[in-house]
Design an enzyme around this catalytic site. Sequence first.
Site, PDB file in Angstrom:
ATOM      1  N   GLU A  46     -22.999  -5.100  23.494  1.00  0.00           N
ATOM      2  CA  GLU A  46     -21.906  -4.133  23.535  1.00  0.00           C
ATOM      3  C   GLU A  46     -21.183  -4.026  22.195  1.00  0.00           C
ATOM      4  O   GLU A  46     -20.628  -2.984  21.881  1.00  0.00           O
ATOM      5  CB  GLU A  46     -20.911  -4.468  24.639  1.00  0.00           C
ATOM      6  CG  GLU A  46     -19.999  -5.638  24.369  1.00  0.00           C
ATOM      7  CD  GLU A  46     -18.927  -5.790  25.443  1.00  0.00           C
ATOM      8  OE1 GLU A  46     -17.745  -5.822  25.085  1.00  0.00           O
ATOM      9  OE2 GLU A  46     -19.276  -5.880  26.635  1.00  0.00           O
ATOM     10  N   ASP A  71     -19.508 -12.762  32.407  1.00  0.00           N
ATOM     11  CA  ASP A  71     -19.368 -12.503  30.973  1.00  0.00           C
ATOM     12  C   ASP A  71     -18.802 -13.738  30.284  1.00  0.00           C
ATOM     13  O   ASP A  71     -17.665 -14.137  30.538  1.00  0.00           O
ATOM     14  CB  ASP A  71     -18.445 -11.306  30.753  1.00  0.00           C
ATOM     15  CG  ASP A  71     -18.415 -10.849  29.299  1.00  0.00           C
ATOM     16  OD1 ASP A  71     -19.066 -11.491  28.455  1.00  0.00           O
ATOM     17  OD2 ASP A  71     -17.743  -9.835  29.013  1.00  0.00           O
ATOM     18  N   GLU A  75     -23.590 -12.680  30.197  1.00  0.00           N
ATOM     19  CA  GLU A  75     -23.396 -11.710  29.110  1.00  0.00           C
ATOM     20  C   GLU A  75     -22.826 -12.379  27.873  1.00  0.00           C
ATOM     21  O   GLU A  75     -21.939 -13.229  27.975  1.00  0.00           O
ATOM     22  CB  GLU A  75     -22.446 -10.621  29.608  1.00  0.00           C
ATOM     23  CG  GLU A  75     -22.114  -9.541  28.605  1.00  0.00           C
ATOM     24  CD  GLU A  75     -21.099  -8.565  29.171  1.00  0.00           C
ATOM     25  OE1 GLU A  75     -20.435  -7.894  28.358  1.00  0.00           O
ATOM     26  OE2 GLU A  75     -20.979  -8.452  30.402  1.00  0.00           O
ATOM     27  N   TRP A 121     -13.037 -14.378  20.182  1.00  0.00           N
ATOM     28  CA  TRP A 121     -12.419 -13.822  21.374  1.00  0.00           C
ATOM     29  C   TRP A 121     -13.465 -13.132  22.232  1.00  0.00           C
ATOM     30  O   TRP A 121     -13.477 -13.271  23.434  1.00  0.00           O
ATOM     31  CB  TRP A 121     -11.322 -12.805  21.005  1.00  0.00           C
ATOM     32  CG  TRP A 121     -10.645 -12.326  22.250  1.00  0.00           C
ATOM     33  CD1 TRP A 121      -9.692 -12.987  22.987  1.00  0.00           C
ATOM     34  CD2 TRP A 121     -10.891 -11.106  22.958  1.00  0.00           C
ATOM     35  NE1 TRP A 121      -9.334 -12.258  24.096  1.00  0.00           N
ATOM     36  CE2 TRP A 121     -10.063 -11.078  24.108  1.00  0.00           C
ATOM     37  CE3 TRP A 121     -11.747 -10.025  22.747  1.00  0.00           C
ATOM     38  CZ2 TRP A 121     -10.054 -10.044  25.012  1.00  0.00           C
ATOM     39  CZ3 TRP A 121     -11.740  -8.983  23.647  1.00  0.00           C
ATOM     40  CH2 TRP A 121     -10.908  -8.997  24.782  1.00  0.00           C
ATOM     41  N   ARG A 148     -27.205  -4.200  25.821  1.00  0.00           N
ATOM     42  CA  ARG A 148     -25.976  -3.606  26.309  1.00  0.00           C
ATOM     43  C   ARG A 148     -25.361  -2.587  25.348  1.00  0.00           C
ATOM     44  O   ARG A 148     -24.184  -2.204  25.485  1.00  0.00           O
ATOM     45  CB  ARG A 148     -24.941  -4.689  26.633  1.00  0.00           C
ATOM     46  CG  ARG A 148     -25.431  -5.677  27.694  1.00  0.00           C
ATOM     47  CD  ARG A 148     -24.275  -6.347  28.403  1.00  0.00           C
ATOM     48  NE  ARG A 148     -23.494  -5.384  29.157  1.00  0.00           N
ATOM     49  CZ  ARG A 148     -22.240  -5.056  28.892  1.00  0.00           C
ATOM     50  NH1 ARG A 148     -21.599  -5.595  27.859  1.00  0.00           N
ATOM     51  NH2 ARG A 148     -21.603  -4.181  29.642  1.00  0.00           N
ATOM     52  N   TYR A 173     -10.707 -14.696  29.420  1.00  0.00           N
ATOM     53  CA  TYR A 173     -11.165 -13.316  29.310  1.00  0.00           C
ATOM     54  C   TYR A 173     -11.459 -12.717  30.681  1.00  0.00           C
ATOM     55  O   TYR A 173     -11.962 -13.394  31.579  1.00  0.00           O
ATOM     56  CB  TYR A 173     -12.435 -13.237  28.445  1.00  0.00           C
ATOM     57  CG  TYR A 173     -13.094 -11.884  28.520  1.00  0.00           C
ATOM     58  CD1 TYR A 173     -12.588 -10.812  27.791  1.00  0.00           C
ATOM     59  CD2 TYR A 173     -14.160 -11.656  29.374  1.00  0.00           C
ATOM     60  CE1 TYR A 173     -13.155  -9.554  27.891  1.00  0.00           C
ATOM     61  CE2 TYR A 173     -14.733 -10.399  29.486  1.00  0.00           C
ATOM     62  CZ  TYR A 173     -14.221  -9.361  28.739  1.00  0.00           C
ATOM     63  OH  TYR A 173     -14.774  -8.107  28.869  1.00  0.00           O
ATOM     64  N   GLU A 185     -22.459  -0.839  33.458  1.00  0.00           N
ATOM     65  CA  GLU A 185     -21.096  -1.312  33.703  1.00  0.00           C
ATOM     66  C   GLU A 185     -20.213  -0.128  34.078  1.00  0.00           C
ATOM     67  O   GLU A 185     -20.343   0.966  33.511  1.00  0.00           O
ATOM     68  CB  GLU A 185     -20.542  -2.005  32.455  1.00  0.00           C
ATOM     69  CG  GLU A 185     -19.144  -2.554  32.636  1.00  0.00           C
ATOM     70  CD  GLU A 185     -18.619  -3.257  31.398  1.00  0.00           C
ATOM     71  OE1 GLU A 185     -17.652  -4.029  31.527  1.00  0.00           O
ATOM     72  OE2 GLU A 185     -19.179  -3.046  30.298  1.00  0.00           O
ATOM     73  N   HIS A 209     -18.542 -13.829  26.968  1.00  0.00           N
ATOM     74  CA  HIS A 209     -17.757 -13.152  25.922  1.00  0.00           C
ATOM     75  C   HIS A 209     -17.789 -13.869  24.588  1.00  0.00           C
ATOM     76  O   HIS A 209     -16.760 -14.081  23.944  1.00  0.00           O
ATOM     77  CB  HIS A 209     -16.314 -12.919  26.380  1.00  0.00           C
ATOM     78  CG  HIS A 209     -15.755 -11.615  25.887  1.00  0.00           C
ATOM     79  ND1 HIS A 209     -14.789 -11.531  24.915  1.00  0.00           N
ATOM     80  CD2 HIS A 209     -16.058 -10.338  26.225  1.00  0.00           C
ATOM     81  CE1 HIS A 209     -14.499 -10.266  24.675  1.00  0.00           C
ATOM     82  NE2 HIS A 209     -15.269  -9.516  25.460  1.00  0.00           N
ATOM     83  N   ARG A 250     -19.324  -8.352  38.725  1.00  0.00           N
ATOM     84  CA  ARG A 250     -19.059  -9.363  37.706  1.00  0.00           C
ATOM     85  C   ARG A 250     -17.866 -10.201  38.143  1.00  0.00           C
ATOM     86  O   ARG A 250     -16.859  -9.654  38.607  1.00  0.00           O
ATOM     87  CB  ARG A 250     -18.749  -8.705  36.363  1.00  0.00           C
ATOM     88  CG  ARG A 250     -18.707  -9.671  35.188  1.00  0.00           C
ATOM     89  CD  ARG A 250     -18.209  -9.008  33.928  1.00  0.00           C
ATOM     90  NE  ARG A 250     -16.758  -8.912  33.906  1.00  0.00           N
ATOM     91  CZ  ARG A 250     -16.055  -8.469  32.861  1.00  0.00           C
ATOM     92  NH1 ARG A 250     -16.693  -8.047  31.779  1.00  0.00           N
ATOM     93  NH2 ARG A 250     -14.738  -8.406  32.909  1.00  0.00           N
ATOM     94  N   HIS A 297     -15.931  -5.042  38.362  1.00  0.00           N
ATOM     95  CA  HIS A 297     -15.320  -6.247  37.835  1.00  0.00           C
ATOM     96  C   HIS A 297     -14.405  -6.881  38.869  1.00  0.00           C
ATOM     97  O   HIS A 297     -13.400  -6.277  39.277  1.00  0.00           O
ATOM     98  CB  HIS A 297     -14.490  -5.937  36.596  1.00  0.00           C
ATOM     99  CG  HIS A 297     -15.299  -5.462  35.433  1.00  0.00           C
ATOM    100  ND1 HIS A 297     -14.751  -5.294  34.180  1.00  0.00           N
ATOM    101  CD2 HIS A 297     -16.599  -5.129  35.315  1.00  0.00           C
ATOM    102  CE1 HIS A 297     -15.694  -4.872  33.348  1.00  0.00           C
ATOM    103  NE2 HIS A 297     -16.819  -4.767  34.020  1.00  0.00           N
TER     104      HIS A 297
END
Length: 403
Positions: A263, A211, A237, A403, A284, A160, A340, A213, A148, A123
Amino acid sequence: MSVIERAEVFVCSPGRNFVTLRITTSDGVTGLGDATLNGRELAVAGYLRDHVAPLLVGRDPARIEDMWQYLYRGAYWRRGPVTMTAIAAVDTALWDIKGKVAGLPLYQLLGGRSRDGVLVYAHASGTDVPALLDDVARLRDLGYSAIRAQAAVPGIGGTYGVRKGTGAYEPAATALPDEQVWSTEAYLDHAPKYLRAVRERFGFDFHLLHDVHHRLTPIEAARFGKEVEECRLFWMEDPTPAEDQESFRLIRQHTTTPIAVGEALSSIWDVQRLITEQLIDYVRCTVVHAGGITHLRRIFDLAALHQVRTGSHGATDLSPVTLAAAVHVDTAVPNFGIQEYMAHAEVTGEVFRSGVRYRDGMLHVGEQPGLGVEFDEQAASRFPYEARYLPVARRLDGSVHDW
């Protein structure tokens, strides 16, 4: 015949909160399972202690499939993150025991190696574009070939994925939810610019991920994916909330940017349509939130039939127990894509000792029987639980946003 003698639940916070299940057999063999659900840890701990642990004592630890069906189908109240995380802890612990009894690392029980190492992505983030570029350079120097990229949106405090200071990004950091400001319009204007800046500086000889998110509508996500096609993202993502799986068809119609989802999803039924209709490219789901190794393998096998690859969640809200389990699964499955990876805080290593090692952009499992993770109960007692919530996003007009 060996039976389960004890099932103990530990909640500790060495760097962040973790919930750990330890199952002990009458032969003295122990197995570890992770039951961490970020911001809702005590809900799973209570579910395990009060409802699941009493069901385990006296049962055969070798009957992993039967135990999974018993805890899932026998409970009547099915699915959901709390239930599936609790089942995952039991399932993972039983696989750990089976590996120790067999004297084999977990990946051998799953069919052996399909690869020598597990490609991971790190990240990179920054409070502005120059800081992001510096962070990408740092990770490139550490050998990562997949990164990422997330940067703060100017004037918006709720961006985020941007860490504070030099430590790992950890969004669950306050005793009550941090209510953060969000502007989709500002994000859609800024994110393509910094992704292009990354490519302009570093070129295309590494994988670049991003991402979203869950923060865009389907048509907004389609616009974003089309705009960043020139950046050749490995994936975008969670472009939109996944409750409506049909909405991903609209995104597909407008962009060739690959899509990764899963995720926050906890079962094969949550991703069934996404996979079978090839509305995503990477699934994911992860060991701890999708019912354990047994159920995750079902998801990955379904994905393999439809040319969907794996890309499991692996942030620090998963304990080293889940990370080890994930890397064993990644090592074995044929349709692995990427994993990840966020290195845990140094203090986490005082409680969990793992055989998983990072080297040259990949994670490698050890050859220890089972998961290859040890849990130090005495060390864990030095790190009591600390209440922490994930943030809440609000639009500029004050209304709640995803979020």
